[in-house]
Design an enzyme around this catalytic site. Structure first.
Site, PDB file in Angstrom:
ATOM      1  NE  ARG A 278      -1.780  -1.599   3.791  1.00 40.34           N
ATOM      2  CZ  ARG A 278      -2.740  -1.690   4.541  1.00 40.34           C
ATOM      3  NH1 ARG A 278      -3.911  -1.572   5.272  1.00 40.34           N
ATOM      4  NH2 ARG A 278      -1.405  -2.975   5.490  1.00 40.34           N
TER       5      ARG A 278
ATOM      6  CE  LYS B 123       6.121 -20.779   9.353  1.00 43.92           C
ATOM      7  NZ  LYS B 123       6.648 -20.513  11.073  1.00 43.92           N
TER       8      LYS B 123
ATOM      9  CG  ASP C  14       7.710 -26.373   6.126  1.00 44.40           C
ATOM     10  OD1 ASP C  14       9.229 -25.957   5.966  1.00 44.40           O
ATOM     11  OD2 ASP C  14       7.600 -27.395   6.265  1.00 44.40           O
ATOM     12  CG  HIS C  15      11.807 -21.513   5.842  1.00 47.15           C
ATOM     13  ND1 HIS C  15      11.015 -21.087   6.478  1.00 47.15           N
ATOM     14  CD2 HIS C  15      12.610 -21.585   6.723  1.00 47.15           C
ATOM     15  CE1 HIS C  15      11.563 -21.179   7.744  1.00 47.15           C
ATOM     16  NE2 HIS C  15      12.417 -20.791   7.844  1.00 47.15           N
TER      17      HIS C  15
ATOM     18  CE  LYS D 242      16.512 -24.364   7.599  1.00 38.49           C
ATOM     19  NZ  LYS D 242      16.946 -22.829   7.424  1.00 38.49           N
TER      20      LYS D 242
ATOM     21  CD  GLU E 171      12.347 -20.627  16.978  1.00 40.29           C
ATOM     22  OE1 GLU E 171      12.050 -19.882  16.199  1.00 40.29           O
ATOM     23  OE2 GLU E 171      11.113 -20.856  17.349  1.00 40.29           O
TER      24      GLU E 171
ATOM     25  CG  ASP F 203       5.606 -20.072  14.715  1.00 43.12           C
ATOM     26  OD1 ASP F 203       4.917 -19.687  13.396  1.00 43.12           O
ATOM     27  OD2 ASP F 203       6.398 -21.302  14.926  1.00 43.12           O
TER      28      ASP F 203
ATOM     29  CG  HIS G  50       9.364 -25.319   9.975  1.00 43.36           C
ATOM     30  ND1 HIS G  50       8.919 -25.752   9.006  1.00 43.36           N
ATOM     31  CD2 HIS G  50       9.343 -23.947  10.708  1.00 43.36           C
ATOM     32  CE1 HIS G  50       8.399 -24.160   8.559  1.00 43.36           C
ATOM     33  NE2 HIS G  50       8.897 -23.546   9.677  1.00 43.36           N
TER      34      HIS G  50
ATOM     35  CE  LYS H   7       8.914 -18.252  18.939  1.00 38.69           C
ATOM     36  NZ  LYS H   7      10.243 -18.260  17.776  1.00 38.69           N
TER      37      LYS H   7
HETATM   38  N1  LIG Z   1       9.047 -12.422   8.217  1.00 37.72           N
HETATM   39  C1  LIG Z   1       9.357 -14.302   8.013  1.00 37.72           C
HETATM   40  O1  LIG Z   1      10.669 -14.430   8.386  1.00 37.72           O
HETATM   41  C2  LIG Z   1       8.368 -15.280   7.920  1.00 37.72           C
HETATM   42  C3  LIG Z   1       8.959 -16.243   8.006  1.00 37.72           C
HETATM   43  C4  LIG Z   1       8.110 -17.514   7.445  1.00 37.72           C
HETATM   44  C5  LIG Z   1       6.377 -17.285   6.548  1.00 37.72           C
HETATM   45  N2  LIG Z   1       6.142 -15.864   6.677  1.00 37.72           N
HETATM   46  C6  LIG Z   1       4.861 -15.841   6.411  1.00 37.72           C
HETATM   47  O2  LIG Z   1       5.256 -14.443   5.502  1.00 37.72           O
HETATM   48  C7  LIG Z   1       4.303 -13.820   5.664  1.00 37.72           C
HETATM   49  C8  LIG Z   1       4.440 -12.533   5.352  1.00 37.72           C
HETATM   50  O3  LIG Z   1       5.241 -12.304   6.133  1.00 37.72           O
HETATM   51  P1  LIG Z   1       6.485 -10.864   7.170  1.00 37.72           P
HETATM   52  O4  LIG Z   1       6.483 -10.995   8.042  1.00 37.72           O
HETATM   53  O5  LIG Z   1       6.342 -10.339   5.819  1.00 37.72           O
HETATM   54  O6  LIG Z   1       4.758  -9.900   7.504  1.00 37.72           O
HETATM   55  P2  LIG Z   1       4.530  -8.391   7.551  1.00 37.72           P
HETATM   56  O7  LIG Z   1       6.155  -7.640   7.600  1.00 37.72           O
HETATM   57  O8  LIG Z   1       3.036  -8.204   8.516  1.00 37.72           O
HETATM   58  O9  LIG Z   1       4.345  -7.587   5.637  1.00 37.72           O
HETATM   59  C9  LIG Z   1       3.050  -8.076   5.262  1.00 37.72           C
HETATM   60  C10 LIG Z   1       2.826  -7.532   4.344  1.00 37.72           C
HETATM   61  O10 LIG Z   1       1.670  -7.769   3.591  1.00 37.72           O
HETATM   62  C11 LIG Z   1       1.363  -5.875   2.690  1.00 37.72           C
HETATM   63  N3  LIG Z   1      -0.450  -5.723   3.662  1.00 37.72           N
HETATM   64  C12 LIG Z   1      -1.147  -5.604   4.728  1.00 37.72           C
HETATM   65  N4  LIG Z   1      -2.072  -5.529   4.529  1.00 37.72           N
HETATM   66  C13 LIG Z   1      -2.010  -4.930   2.817  1.00 37.72           C
HETATM   67  C14 LIG Z   1      -3.207  -4.741   2.047  1.00 37.72           C
HETATM   68  N5  LIG Z   1      -5.003  -4.941   1.933  1.00 37.72           N
HETATM   69  N6  LIG Z   1      -2.865  -4.631   0.927  1.00 37.72           N
HETATM   70  C15 LIG Z   1      -1.940  -4.880   0.323  1.00 37.72           C
HETATM   71  N7  LIG Z   1      -0.657  -5.056   1.317  1.00 37.72           N
HETATM   72  C16 LIG Z   1      -0.564  -5.276   2.543  1.00 37.72           C
HETATM   73  C17 LIG Z   1       2.050  -4.734   3.940  1.00 37.72           C
HETATM   74  O11 LIG Z   1       1.809  -4.282   3.202  1.00 37.72           O
HETATM   75  P3  LIG Z   1       1.538  -2.457   3.104  1.00 37.72           P
HETATM   76  O12 LIG Z   1       1.152  -2.482   5.287  1.00 37.72           O
HETATM   77  O13 LIG Z   1       3.315  -1.478   3.385  1.00 37.72           O
HETATM   78  O14 LIG Z   1       0.954  -2.401   2.586  1.00 37.72           O
HETATM   79  C18 LIG Z   1       3.440  -5.559   4.185  1.00 37.72           C
HETATM   80  O15 LIG Z   1       4.271  -5.568   2.599  1.00 37.72           O
HETATM   81  C19 LIG Z   1       3.016 -14.439   6.339  1.00 37.72           C
HETATM   82  O16 LIG Z   1       2.522 -15.096   6.008  1.00 37.72           O
HETATM   83  C20 LIG Z   1       3.874 -15.052   7.124  1.00 37.72           C
HETATM   84  O17 LIG Z   1       3.633 -16.131   7.917  1.00 37.72           O
HETATM   85  C21 LIG Z   1       7.064 -15.023   7.021  1.00 37.72           C
END
Ligand SMILES: NC(=O)c1ccc[n+]([C@@H]2O[C@H](COP(=O)([O-])OP(=O)(O)OC[C@H]3O[C@@H](n4cnc5c(N)ncnc54)[C@H](OP(=O)(O)O)[C@@H]3O)[C@@H](O)[C@H]2O)c1
Length: 505
Positions: A45, A152, A181-182, A186, A220, A239, A244, A345
């Site tokens: 956004r 996930k 599933d990363h 690995k 962890e 989680d 995993h 954790k």
């Molecule tokens: N972070 C990790 O290391 C990790 C690891 C494994 C899996 N995951 C998975 O990956 C996914 C994303 O995780 P994340 O940690 O990156 O989350 P995050 O940091 O909260 O990012 C969410 C993203 O979604 C966008 N978003 C939210 N509402 C929106 C809307 N209405 N329209 C358009 N874009 C929108 C946000 O952009 P704006 O708010 O800027 O619009 C932001 O770019 C999740 O399913 C999570 O479980 C993450």
């Protein structure tokens, strides 16, 4: 080399994109695995034009590119990215996205193969895919491919996972869905397959005749960091286990498939998950353990706050930060061999390992010596998935001297000693696999549902019986006493990890 395509990332400003996806794309450029005709379209956004988006990524991602990044590959990465401001909940956004992609593939001359990456909040997954489906962006009838990587968590229980599968199947075929599933990306996890099936000495002793039990630990040392709100809804069980830990278990326990074909391998993995004895409600009480950390101390004396003191966690939270369970697999190979799983954790170290403990050797030769059978430790094979990636075999040797005394020694293989390999998160492999249409390391609908089928009764019993003893382990310790008792009741103990000792000091 991946074929020409456009990768559309939903959640371009998010943590995952910044820390994992863009750095993985950089790695693929560096390794020469991306074609000239490759473009990333990042969606979120934020009101940014392409240049401002590149600048932001340049600042945000550099620290995740490893030491001494390749400047040319990084510039190629930045030049390949574009931005589009969207709100995924706005139905008018999807025709605009289709238009933008049509411009890029029409006048822009790019090839209309599309990889959509759902790196945004799970509650949007169904709406996004429905929107893409409505405007024809998932339609492969023209001969170009359309794939969707789904992050996930895939559902929060069996019913929600089934619902999500149904919603995805309404707009695309299973062959277009890549549930990531990363862990499966690995090298060390994939190496379990090579270790088991490319060595003639290993597989013949990989069964109940030789193996006493198996342990899988994902430990962890960190707390929940900035993920308190998400984690407090989820907990350690949801989680980590259906994804995993069961992914690792299915590779350790599967039967060999008759080819390296994606479906052949995933058939075997699903079969083994389906063969796990389901928990009755009574068995949940005896075969599973939950825990939550309270305040504690790191090895260097630093105070660690308890889980309930973490940001965005309820002060009376009943969410578990530790989960352990004993599983039995009803197959000819594994009958009677327990698989103990644990994750938590704020444990004393960060490591993931699989321990195969073999049965005791018959003690006939040593029965007249000072040695007692119980003094001869069984052989263990330790597959270290991270850190200090490698495989160790612990066996007994005679300690030099006049008396017949045994000591345990280790044969140790370390990846770093044999192979030059850049540190990787798994995302590089999985992105490239999806780009080339190889779904072997992605989860199929049935595999995901089999995982939730196992975990659902545990969640039911745990939520029906509120805990009274949380927090029940101190941060920086090995979890609740009940976690030790789960094995002690069977006359066993958790394997003490060597790698994690370095982590806590
Ligand atoms: N972070 C990790 O290391 C990790 C690891 C494994 C899996 N995951 C998975 O990956 C996914 C994303 O995780 P994340 O940690 O990156 O989350 P995050 O940091 O909260 O990012 C969410 C993203 O979604 C966008 N978003 C939210 N509402 C929106 C809307 N209405 N329209 C358009 N874009 C929108 C946000 O952009 P704006 O708010 O800027 O619009 C932001 O770019 C999740 O399913 C999570 O479980 C993450």
């Amino acid at each position: 080399m991946a074929p020409p395509h456009i990768m559309v990332i939903f959640g371009a400003s998010g943590d995952l994109n910044r820390r994992k996806l863009i750095p993985a794309i950089y790695s693929l450029y560096r390794d020469g695995l991306l074609p000239e005709q490759f473009t990333v379209l990042g969606l979120d956004r934020q009101e940014l034009d392409d240049e401002a988006f590149r600048e932001r990524l340049d600042g945000d991602c550099r620290e995740f590119l490893g030491t001494d990044p390749d400047a040319v590959a990084w510039q190629s990465t930045l030049q390949s990215v574009y931005h589009m401001t969207v709100d995924v909940t706005d139905p008018d956004m999807y025709p605009r996205l289709a238009e933008r992609l049509a411009e890029m593939t029409g006048a822009g001359g790019l090839v209309p193969n599309f990889l959509f990456y759902l790196a945004t909040l799970p509650r949007f997954f169904a709406g996004i895919t429905a929107g893409l489906g409505r405007v024809g962006l998932l339609d492969e009838a023209g001969g170009n491919w359309r794939r969707v990587i789904v992050e996930k968590p895939f559902g929060h229980d069996l019913q929600s996972a089934r619902d999500m599968n149904r919603q995805l199947h309404e707009v695309m075929g299973e062959h277009q869905i890549y549930r990531i599933d990363h862990y499966l990306g690995k090298e060390t996890v994939q190496n379990i397959l090579a270790f088991r099936f490319a060595n003639s000495t290993i597989e013949p002793i990989w069964n109940r005749q030789y193996i006493d039990h198996v342990q899988i630990t994902v430990a962890e040392s960190i707390g929940v960091g900035g993920r308190g709100r998400y984690y407090d809804q989820s907990g350690a069980l949801r989680d980590m286990i259906p994804n995993h830990l069961l992914a690792v278990l299915s590779i350790v326990a599967m039967e060999p498939s008759n080819s390296f074909n994606a479906d052949a391998i995933r058939d075997e993995q699903t079969k083994v998950l389906r063969a796990i004895q389901p928990f009755s409600h009574d068995e949940v009480l005896t075969s599973t353990v939950r825990g939550q950390y309270g305040p504690g101390m790191q090895a260097d004396g630093t105070h660690i706050p308890g889980y309930r003191e973490e940001a965005e966690v309820a002060p009376d939270s009943k969410t578990e930060t530790y989960a352990a369970m004993k599983l039995m697999i009803d197959t000819w190979r594994w009958a009677g061999v327990p698989f103990y799983l644990r994750t938590g954790k704020r444990l004393p170290g960060r490591y993931t390992e699989v321990v195969i403990q073999y049965k005791h050797a018959p003690n006939i030769m040593f029965r007249d010596s000072l040695l007692k059978r119980e003094n001869v430790p069984p052989n263990t094979l330790v597959l270290r998935l991270q850190p200090d990636e490698g495989i160790g075999m612990n066996f007994n040797a005679k300690i030099p001297g006049h008396a017949l005394n045994l000591g345990t020694v280790q044969m140790n293989f370390r990846y770093d000693d044999y192979f030059e390999h850049a540190p990787a998160t798994g995302y590089e492999t999985l992105l490239h696999d999806c780009m080339t249409g190889d779904a072997t390391l992605f989860k199929r609908a049935d595999n995901i549902e089999a995982g939730w089928e196992l975990v659902d009764p545990v969640m039911e019993v745990w939520s029906a019986l509120p805990v009274h003893d949380f927090p029940n382990y101190a941060a920086g310790t090995w979890g609740p006493a009940a976690g030790e008792q789960l094995l002690a009741r069977d006359g066993r103990v958790w394997h003490a990890c060597e790698a994690c000792r370095a982590d806590v000091t």
